[in-house]
Design an enzyme around this catalytic site. Structure first.
Site, mmCIF file in Angstrom:
data_model
loop_
_atom_site.group_PDB
_atom_site.id
_atom_site.type_symbol
_atom_site.label_atom_id
_atom_site.label_comp_id
_atom_site.label_asym_id
_atom_site.label_seq_id
_atom_site.Cartn_x
_atom_site.Cartn_y
_atom_site.Cartn_z
ATOM 1 N N SER B 40 0.663 -1.200 0.039
ATOM 2 C CA SER B 40 0.026 -0.003 0.073
ATOM 3 C C SER B 40 0.799 1.289 0.040
ATOM 4 O O SER B 40 0.442 2.205 -0.481
ATOM 5 C CB SER B 40 -0.973 -0.053 1.068
ATOM 6 O OG SER B 40 -0.373 -0.197 2.493
ATOM 7 N N GLU B 61 1.415 0.479 15.044
ATOM 8 C CA GLU B 61 2.018 1.970 14.818
ATOM 9 C C GLU B 61 2.617 2.547 15.748
ATOM 10 O O GLU B 61 3.365 3.359 15.399
ATOM 11 C CB GLU B 61 0.664 2.495 14.367
ATOM 12 C CG GLU B 61 -0.064 2.238 13.014
ATOM 13 C CD GLU B 61 -0.657 1.015 13.054
ATOM 14 O OE1 GLU B 61 -1.090 0.510 14.166
ATOM 15 O OE2 GLU B 61 -0.967 0.219 12.004
ATOM 16 N N PHE B 86 -3.729 5.656 10.409
ATOM 17 C CA PHE B 86 -3.153 4.952 11.293
ATOM 18 C C PHE B 86 -2.006 5.476 11.983
ATOM 19 O O PHE B 86 -1.586 5.726 12.918
ATOM 20 C CB PHE B 86 -2.878 3.255 10.983
ATOM 21 C CG PHE B 86 -4.408 3.002 10.377
ATOM 22 C CD1 PHE B 86 -5.579 3.246 11.056
ATOM 23 C CD2 PHE B 86 -4.336 2.324 9.073
ATOM 24 C CE1 PHE B 86 -6.714 3.027 10.366
ATOM 25 C CE2 PHE B 86 -5.402 1.975 8.360
ATOM 26 C CZ PHE B 86 -6.500 2.030 8.898
HETATM 27 C C1 LIG Z 1 -4.571 -0.067 12.681
HETATM 28 C C2 LIG Z 1 -4.567 -0.546 11.287
HETATM 29 N N1 LIG Z 1 -3.190 -0.703 10.663
HETATM 30 C C3 LIG Z 1 -3.380 -1.116 9.453
HETATM 31 C C4 LIG Z 1 -4.449 -1.462 8.959
HETATM 32 C C5 LIG Z 1 -4.453 -2.216 7.335
HETATM 33 N N2 LIG Z 1 -4.786 -3.458 7.132
HETATM 34 C C6 LIG Z 1 -6.179 -3.811 6.953
HETATM 35 S S1 LIG Z 1 -6.146 -5.588 7.017
HETATM 36 C C7 LIG Z 1 -4.503 -5.733 7.460
HETATM 37 C C8 LIG Z 1 -4.100 -7.072 7.543
HETATM 38 C C9 LIG Z 1 -4.708 -7.825 8.684
HETATM 39 O O1 LIG Z 1 -4.327 -8.874 8.662
HETATM 40 P P1 LIG Z 1 -5.157 -10.229 9.639
HETATM 41 O O2 LIG Z 1 -5.592 -9.756 10.969
HETATM 42 O O3 LIG Z 1 -4.280 -11.420 9.654
HETATM 43 O O4 LIG Z 1 -6.378 -10.370 8.992
HETATM 44 P P2 LIG Z 1 -7.030 -11.510 7.905
HETATM 45 O O5 LIG Z 1 -5.803 -12.233 7.587
HETATM 46 O O6 LIG Z 1 -8.223 -11.947 8.535
HETATM 47 O O7 LIG Z 1 -7.513 -10.439 6.646
HETATM 48 C C10 LIG Z 1 -3.987 -4.467 7.357
HETATM 49 C C11 LIG Z 1 -2.568 -4.535 7.735
HETATM 50 C C12 LIG Z 1 -5.626 -1.495 9.209
HETATM 51 N N3 LIG Z 1 -6.807 -1.611 8.890
HETATM 52 N N4 LIG Z 1 -5.591 -0.872 10.741
#
Ligand SMILES: Cc1ncc(C[n+]2csc(CCOP(=O)(O)OP(=O)(O)O)c2C)c(N)n1
Ligand SMILES: Cc1ncc(C[n+]2csc(CCOP(=O)(O)OP(=O)(O)O)c2C)c(N)n1
Ligand SMILES: [Mg+2]
Ligand SMILES: [Mg+2]
Lengths: 308, 317, 308, 317
Positions: B40, B61, B86
């Protein structure tokens, strides 16, 4: 932009179906032995709902040309088991004070949540067609102000467990019997806010709190263990004072068991081992399907695979 | 169809990444730090070139910014690349204490700011960042309007030896910066001469301000267009001159109006040269669902909205 | 308001004394056996410095009529052992790139840090008289911009470990041999930012990073275990991938051992069991002395107790 | 010796605690939530009366605010009591997402705001909070000036059914609120009539503004003194009337000026009724060491500083 109204016909169906599933799944309390036939029946019903939800997710993301399909498909069985097999909620009365609380902390998987809620009758499934469209109530991340069944606004990771801890604390203060469920991503556990809440929830003996970790071993850009390793996860939760259960997160009966109340007086962490993209062969366990959007052809293949 | 629609537009993350790679190849102190945001933040190319200089702390963060401060302590020049909402919302106290108050040379790069993540909703909108970070002492705030300014900002920050916050636009914008435009603190960029009203715009609103000015010229209204890539420290002299030489000022930003560009200009104006103003930005509500373009129009952050504000400030509302 | 200049005479004394202590404390590498007499000599030197620091703390807080005396007295032996027994720093050249980094995350114990730094010669001890006075460089919490020897500004809890992790990462990237030390309060570990950093530091294999936890079992308003229980703390750190050492935090020789480099390639957490208010009988293990200010009479008693 | 020195002054945490206890005894939904801050938030009395309704989450501000949102979800009315710098700086994204965006009825009580923790330094100063929180949609911001307003704020917030941020002053202030003064959103309190210049002041600056007005009256300058306990939503009508009816406005607040009272008033003025202003507050630097009184004087946040600003705005600088 207004709050979505419940879907009465669906919610009647929901009551009927959840009653059937729970009866079928119930252990024989006297003998403490399971009843295999009835369990199989419950599993079949839950699997049917899960397939409906997965198909709905694929269609929503296809239509919106955006979304988080991998995590939607990995969390579906957890969502369906919670809403159909375990929790007490009333889709026609979503603010009923005695309801169980459900928090989807990994809010990017809103499509799976919306599909589940619509399936239960919290609102008309036709509304799912508006996912992320201008002025839709169905934002890319859940908004409790607009969507019945949503308890708190998520989307930024690491918010759900503290809020769920607050819910469970309130229940304990009121000696109420309702429970609180929160579903977390595994990558999400890198957020320290979760460990703040984990410590406090254990300290306060919040046995009515259940955290389900969708342990699909992938986060946004890579595998969790290659990014910021989480193993050994059970040890982490145990060392923070939680009762830990590990389970196949796509096995509805195993989930039903794991989601039963605490046996130790401590909050319960259910580590649900899942497969990101579950159910669609070419998406399974592939990091790029975190938020890739399928082509028309891929959508067709996906729906075909999810049909049977 | 608007004028801007006809021009090539750019996702500035590309200019950002190219410039960062070019700088990193000249200065080995430069490192990138991210929070599961390699894709991203468009850092895949950086990772290929400098696999050992891309640090991914995971989804965390507070640690992200603290780690960057530690890297700076040891002589690195960290570019922290994370989604703006974030980075700023979750690590604000780290930005204050570990970076700004500690005078750490950390470059905080807020990716996809404003409402670039339109449909993902208010949790993913970074419209508060300008108000939040302007309140923090000892931190420069830069809001590039196009790829040229984005590159200049990346380069300037490497040499700044002080804390910098830099918005990296994702919502596509056309080139707006003239070849000889300055890029420095307290230096506005004059984009159009004019003497009826001044429009001061930053980020995604700059091209929209130009379109508004061009359309208003056809209606006989002469609009000066200023752009201030440095929101802090801002070019007070240019603001005061605009207040003196034109009949009013309209500001336009993809941010809440409480403490961003509009607030900075209003404070300057009332202190030195009171004049009528209209402050365009996101009002104090959470945005409804919609993509970025929809939301910008929804909040009248468009050429039409700017034109209406200019007429309003002139009293031909 | 300017940066404090080093105290050359003192820093010469520092070099001489640290050399003596390290020589005395050194294990016989060939036999891998300790040399009891020399160790005792090292311990005696460290104890002398610690007493000086404790007395200085009491005087500073008496003069300022503010401060965090309990935590100052519990962390003193850790500070003194780090600066005199373990770390490589040059008080006359505080920004020497090859120095070991020291971060006092529990920044409210600035008085103990300032006293130690002044004792080492980072600046003139006379400056300690200005603690918290108008325009003094010696703020209530450490400011690196003004005070040589301070690596990052602390005061808000939960900031030190992430910054220290960044330092250790930089050392690793540069294959440099300098180490990073960070001292945390135990109550401070309730901050999730610590667990974010703990996870990342382990993931990156930062064996040059040592976190010392001042485990005095008290926080601002009550005992840690009554507020938000931290036990079992070793399990928590281990489950986050750290090598754990538990030690009496007032035993200089034990601290010297515990502060030696990692033996596992993992970062090291030293859980230093301490007594808040250590050395002043009426303050020891009493929560109110977190930031109570002693009366003139109490100051006299405290200094008398700390004399012998 | 100044006028204020001769009057009784109050640490408003006492009025805060008394009112909270009184409310809690009438409404069992009211709970207090704190972060190892029972003593510093003056909650010992509350804990004695309602031991089961005081929740201490430990030193963990993100959890603190999230837990409060969860309690509100389940029908409680949580008063979150934590030192203002940590509550706002460390939990800002929780305030945005869990409280404001989720429309949770949580009362965020920023204890010891401004530079109340003088000698403890910038990490403990909460001068950014007004800029930070005014940028968050759907959150009322209240800055009481004395015990009367503190009590009114605590009471008002219990019935508000919406998110509220409330500064709880620790630095001692005299009573300033007249018996019949309003306490409601968009309602300024008129403290002195006057027609040369208007001073708008909040918090610790209110009594200093009164002293300045009284001294200026002796010099023949007629100063209107307004106070706006609700910083957001502010009383725009009173501001516009002041801009129209007097020759200039001076604002005074114990906060950074980038997005607080001064910015709110300046934005209102330039939009509706441009007039000269002077904006007093903490400039964009980290404060040196010193106690609260020292720092207020250091930054000219004193009767003398206000008097100088009034003369300056009148052009007899
Ligand atoms: C505080 C924050 N940091 C970064 C993000 C960006 N982000 C959205 S989904 C994601 C990955 C999440 O991974 P996981 O918790 O393992 O979820 P899943 O594999 O079930 O999609 C990130 C980094 C966010 N939504 N919120
Ligand atoms: C983020 C943050 N929250 C709250 C505080 C207020 N505070 C200062 S010291 C302290 C207690 C610290 O306890 P502990 O870490 O155990 O330190 P020690 O016992 O060594 O004094 C608290 C809550 C703070 N400084 N920072
Ligand atoms: Mg995952
Ligand atoms: Mg302690």
């Amino acid at each position: 932009m207004a709050l979505l109204p419940p879907d009465a016909a669906r919610s009647a169906g929901y009551r009927e179906l959840t009653a059937r599933i729970r009866q079928a799944a119930q252990l024989d309390r006297d003998t403490a032995a399971a009843q295999p036939d009835r369990e199989t029946a419950a599993a079949a019903e839950l699997a049917r709902v899960a397939t409906d939800v997965r198909r709905s997710v694929v269609r929503m993301i296809d239509r919106a040309r955006m979304g988080h399909i991998g995590g939607d498909l990995s969390v579906t069985d957890i969502l369906v088991t919670c809403f159909y097999g375990v929790m007490s909620v009333d889709p026609e009365n979503p603010h009923w004070p005695g309801r169980d609380r459900f928090v989807l902390s990994k809010g990017h998987c809103a499509a799976a949540l919306y599909s589940t809620l619509a399936h239960c009758g919290f609102f008309d499934p036709a509304e799912l067609d508006t996912f992320m469209a201008p002025l839709s109530a169905l934002n890319g991340h859940p908004n409790k102000v607009k969507v019945p069944g949503v308890e708190t606004n998520t989307g930024a990771l690491g918010h759900g467990l503290p809020v769920a801890t607050g819910c469970a604390l309130a229940a304990k203060m009121d000696s109420a019997s309702w429970r609180t469920f929160v579903v977390l991503g595994d990558g999400e556990l890198q957020e320290g806010s979760n460990w703040e809440a984990a410590m406090a929830a254990a300290h306060h003996g919040l046995s009515s709190l259940t955290a389900v970790i969708d342990r699909n071993r992938l986060q946004q850009g890579a595998r969790t263990e290659d990014t910021n390793a989480l193993d050994s996860l059970p040890d982490k939760w145990r060392s923070f004072g939680w009762e830990v259960r590990e389970v196949d997160g796509h096995d509805h009966l195993a989930l039903l068991d794991a989601l039963s109340g605490s046996s130790t007086g401590r909050p319960v962490a259910v580590i649900a081992n899942t497969i990101k993209g579950k159910g669609v062969s070419f998406m399974e366990d592939r990091v790029e399907w975190h938020h890739k959007v399928p082509t028309a052809e891929q959508v067709e293949t996906a729906l075909a695979e999810l049909a049977g | 169809m608007t004028v801007t629609d006809q021009r090539a537009t750019f996702d500035c993350r590309q200019a950002f990444a190219e410039e960062l790679i070019s700088l990193a190849s000249q200065d080995e102190r430069i490192v990138a730090v991210c929070n599961d945001s390699v894709g991203s933040s468009n850092l895949v190319g950086f990772r290929e070139r400098f696999p050992d200089r891309l640090i991914n702390v995971g989804i965390a963060e507070q640690d992200l910014v603290g780690v960057a401060a530690g890297l700076a302590n040891a002589g690195k020049i960290p570019y922290v690349c994370a989604a703006a909402p974030f980075l700023t919302g979750r690590a604000l106290e780290q930005i204050k204490a570990d970076v700004a108050y500690s005078e750490a040379h950390v470059v905080l790069c807020g990716q996809s700011p404003g409402m670039a993540y339109g449909e993902l909703g208010p949790t993913h909108h970074s419209i508060e960042d300008l108000s939040w970070l302007r309140a923090v002492a000892n931190l420069d705030v830069i809001v590039p309007s196009d790829p040229v300014q984005t590159r200049a900002a990346v380069r300037w920050a490497a040499a700044a030896r002080r804390p910098v916050y830099l918005r990296v636009p994702r919502f596509k914008v056309p080139e707006v910066t003239p070849p000889d435009a300055p890029f420095a603190p307290r230096q506005a960029v004059l984009l159009r001469e004019g003497n009826d009203v001044t429009v001061i715009a930053i980020g995604s609103l700059t091209s929209r301000a130009l379109e508004a000015a061009d359309r208003l010229r056809d209606e006989g209204v002469s609009v000066r267009v200023l752009n201030t890539p440095f929101l802090d420290p801002i070019d007070e002299d240019a603001v005061i001159a605009a207040a003196r030489e034109t009949r009013g000022i309209v500001t336009a930003e993809e941010a809440t109006t409480s403490g961003g560009l509009g607030a900075a200009v209003a404070a300057t104006v009332v202190t030195h040269q009171p004049c009528p103003m209209r402050i365009l930005g996101v009002p104090r509500v959470f945005a409804p669902t919609g993509d970025t373009a929809f939301l910008l129009d929804h909040f009248r952050l468009s050429a039409d909205g700017i034109i209406a504000a200019v007429k309003d400030v002139l009293g031909h509302g």
